[in-house]
Design a protein around this motif. Structure first.
Motif, mmCIF file in Angstrom:
data_model
loop_
_atom_site.group_PDB
_atom_site.id
_atom_site.type_symbol
_atom_site.label_atom_id
_atom_site.label_comp_id
_atom_site.label_asym_id
_atom_site.label_seq_id
_atom_site.Cartn_x
_atom_site.Cartn_y
_atom_site.Cartn_z
ATOM 1 N N GLY A 176 43.704 33.922 31.912
ATOM 2 C CA GLY A 176 45.017 33.862 31.262
ATOM 3 C C GLY A 176 45.077 34.265 29.898
ATOM 4 O O GLY A 176 44.830 32.699 29.618
ATOM 5 N N VAL A 177 45.972 34.754 29.894
ATOM 6 C CA VAL A 177 46.495 35.207 28.184
ATOM 7 C C VAL A 177 47.721 35.361 28.423
ATOM 8 O O VAL A 177 48.380 36.257 29.753
ATOM 9 C CB VAL A 177 45.658 36.167 28.084
ATOM 10 C CG1 VAL A 177 46.329 36.862 26.168
ATOM 11 C CG2 VAL A 177 43.834 36.402 27.229
ATOM 12 N N ALA A 178 49.018 34.604 27.791
ATOM 13 C CA ALA A 178 50.484 34.937 27.573
ATOM 14 C C ALA A 178 50.453 36.370 27.900
ATOM 15 O O ALA A 178 50.404 36.806 27.181
ATOM 16 C CB ALA A 178 50.644 33.516 26.878
ATOM 17 N N ASN A 179 51.339 36.605 28.975
ATOM 18 C CA ASN A 179 51.995 38.150 28.264
ATOM 19 C C ASN A 179 51.209 39.149 28.775
ATOM 20 O O ASN A 179 51.423 40.392 28.652
ATOM 21 C CB ASN A 179 52.952 38.626 27.295
ATOM 22 C CG ASN A 179 54.460 37.418 27.205
ATOM 23 O OD1 ASN A 179 54.602 37.088 27.978
ATOM 24 N ND2 ASN A 179 54.089 37.041 26.169
ATOM 25 N N ASP A 180 50.100 38.830 29.812
ATOM 26 C CA ASP A 180 48.947 39.724 29.702
ATOM 27 C C ASP A 180 49.072 40.890 30.858
ATOM 28 O O ASP A 180 50.142 39.993 32.174
ATOM 29 C CB ASP A 180 47.482 38.936 29.777
ATOM 30 C CG ASP A 180 46.365 39.625 29.949
ATOM 31 O OD1 ASP A 180 46.767 41.290 29.318
ATOM 32 O OD2 ASP A 180 45.334 39.164 30.048
ATOM 33 N N LYS A 181 49.131 41.930 30.623
ATOM 34 C CA LYS A 181 49.110 42.836 31.920
ATOM 35 C C LYS A 181 47.608 43.276 32.538
ATOM 36 O O LYS A 181 46.852 43.780 31.718
ATOM 37 C CB LYS A 181 49.704 43.804 31.864
ATOM 38 C CG LYS A 181 51.559 43.114 31.889
ATOM 39 C CD LYS A 181 52.194 43.794 31.619
ATOM 40 C CE LYS A 181 53.428 43.609 31.193
ATOM 41 N NZ LYS A 181 54.124 42.110 31.435
ATOM 42 N N ASP A 182 47.388 42.582 33.889
ATOM 43 C CA ASP A 182 45.432 43.279 33.483
ATOM 44 C C ASP A 182 45.943 44.433 34.440
ATOM 45 O O ASP A 182 46.697 44.596 35.915
ATOM 46 C CB ASP A 182 45.561 42.060 34.419
ATOM 47 C CG ASP A 182 43.985 41.073 33.009
ATOM 48 O OD1 ASP A 182 43.804 41.780 32.622
ATOM 49 O OD2 ASP A 182 44.982 39.958 32.435
ATOM 50 N N THR A 183 45.346 45.568 35.419
ATOM 51 C CA THR A 183 44.785 46.546 36.158
ATOM 52 C C THR A 183 43.475 46.825 36.284
ATOM 53 O O THR A 183 42.364 47.010 35.771
ATOM 54 C CB THR A 183 45.327 47.358 36.094
ATOM 55 O OG1 THR A 183 46.587 47.527 35.587
ATOM 56 C CG2 THR A 183 45.156 48.621 36.795
ATOM 57 N N LEU A 184 42.938 45.652 37.143
ATOM 58 C CA LEU A 184 41.853 45.538 37.757
ATOM 59 C C LEU A 184 41.398 46.804 38.922
ATOM 60 O O LEU A 184 42.020 47.143 40.126
ATOM 61 C CB LEU A 184 41.467 44.304 38.547
ATOM 62 C CG LEU A 184 41.854 42.967 37.651
ATOM 63 C CD1 LEU A 184 42.025 41.582 38.010
ATOM 64 C CD2 LEU A 184 41.126 42.885 36.365
ATOM 65 N N THR A 185 39.644 47.136 39.116
ATOM 66 C CA THR A 185 39.914 48.331 39.968
ATOM 67 C C THR A 185 38.409 47.428 40.586
ATOM 68 O O THR A 185 37.579 47.472 39.527
ATOM 69 C CB THR A 185 39.845 49.292 39.528
ATOM 70 O OG1 THR A 185 40.471 50.266 38.815
ATOM 71 C CG2 THR A 185 39.037 50.756 40.509
ATOM 72 N N PHE A 186 38.844 47.909 41.706
ATOM 73 C CA PHE A 186 37.183 47.477 42.517
ATOM 74 C C PHE A 186 36.978 48.150 43.340
ATOM 75 O O PHE A 186 37.383 48.915 43.672
ATOM 76 C CB PHE A 186 37.585 46.332 43.132
ATOM 77 C CG PHE A 186 38.305 44.948 42.601
ATOM 78 C CD1 PHE A 186 36.501 43.574 41.828
ATOM 79 C CD2 PHE A 186 38.387 44.445 42.012
ATOM 80 C CE1 PHE A 186 36.725 43.125 41.255
ATOM 81 C CE2 PHE A 186 38.875 43.344 41.438
ATOM 82 C CZ PHE A 186 37.934 42.157 41.770
ATOM 83 N N VAL A 187 35.519 48.437 43.702
ATOM 84 C CA VAL A 187 34.750 49.547 44.183
ATOM 85 C C VAL A 187 33.721 48.829 45.437
ATOM 86 O O VAL A 187 33.191 48.015 45.211
ATOM 87 C CB VAL A 187 33.774 50.539 43.537
ATOM 88 C CG1 VAL A 187 33.223 51.555 44.429
ATOM 89 C CG2 VAL A 187 34.783 51.393 42.866
ATOM 90 N N TYR A 188 34.313 49.337 46.944
ATOM 91 C CA TYR A 188 33.619 48.561 47.949
ATOM 92 C C TYR A 188 31.789 49.171 48.058
ATOM 93 O O TYR A 188 31.369 50.349 47.896
ATOM 94 C CB TYR A 188 34.342 48.734 49.314
ATOM 95 C CG TYR A 188 33.336 48.097 50.297
ATOM 96 C CD1 TYR A 188 33.129 47.064 50.077
ATOM 97 C CD2 TYR A 188 33.344 48.543 51.848
ATOM 98 C CE1 TYR A 188 32.859 46.460 51.312
ATOM 99 C CE2 TYR A 188 33.008 48.489 52.358
ATOM 100 C CZ TYR A 188 32.991 46.446 53.152
ATOM 101 O OH TYR A 188 32.000 45.873 54.052
ATOM 102 N N ASN A 189 30.808 48.307 47.636
ATOM 103 C CA ASN A 189 29.803 48.543 48.343
ATOM 104 C C ASN A 189 29.519 47.671 50.013
ATOM 105 O O ASN A 189 29.436 46.787 50.689
ATOM 106 C CB ASN A 189 28.899 47.500 47.489
ATOM 107 C CG ASN A 189 27.273 47.304 47.201
ATOM 108 O OD1 ASN A 189 26.629 47.713 48.984
ATOM 109 N ND2 ASN A 189 26.560 47.697 46.351
ATOM 110 N N LYS A 190 29.674 48.758 50.667
ATOM 111 C CA LYS A 190 29.087 48.531 51.282
ATOM 112 C C LYS A 190 28.150 48.186 52.617
ATOM 113 O O LYS A 190 28.266 46.724 52.819
ATOM 114 C CB LYS A 190 29.468 49.626 52.953
ATOM 115 C CG LYS A 190 29.926 49.104 54.268
ATOM 116 C CD LYS A 190 30.645 49.854 54.923
ATOM 117 C CE LYS A 190 30.615 49.701 56.467
ATOM 118 N NZ LYS A 190 31.906 50.401 57.287
#
Length: 120
Positions: free
Chosen positions: A89-103
């Motif tokens: 965590g970082v104060a006031n941080d905004k994260d958009t995480l993208t994950f891709v499925y490896n079936k």
């Protein structure tokens, strides 16, 4: 049209699945669609995020997780179904995480983290 279990229509023909879980020390939810967007609740403490992957979830499915920190930094650990280093965590941080499925491996893998730190 792509159907899953003869009752749900997958994105892009159908709607993306949008999830807004409640905050807890442990947060878990089901992922089944080709596109799932998760708007995490305001973090009031550290949390561990895990997912349950539906057996019919398609290979290459995308999972987007939006996490907004407040003035206090909060850590997010990634558990079952997610392959990523934990988010420190970082104060006031905004994260958009993208994950891709490896079936074949049965896991969503982090492919990007767009990070913005703001004062509000």
């Amino acid at each position: 049209m792509t159907l899953i279990s003869e009752k749900r229509i997958l994105w892009p023909e159908g709607e993306a699945d949008r999830i807004t879980p409640e905050f807890g020390e442990f947060i878990s939810f089901l992922v089944w669609n080709a596109l799932t967007i998760v708007d995490m609740p305001g973090l009031t403490g550290d949390t561990e995020l895990s997912i349950v992957i539906d057996r019919e979830c398609p290979d290459g499915a995308t999972l987007i997780i939006n996490i907004d920190q407040d003035a206090t930094a909060r850590d997010v650990a990634f558990g079952n179904g997610l392959v990523s280093d934990d988010l420190v965590g970082v104060a006031n941080d905004k994260d958009t995480l993208t994950f891709v499925y490896n079936k074949p491996k049965g896991e969503f893998r982090l492919t990007s983290n767009q990070k913005t730190v703001s004062t509000s």
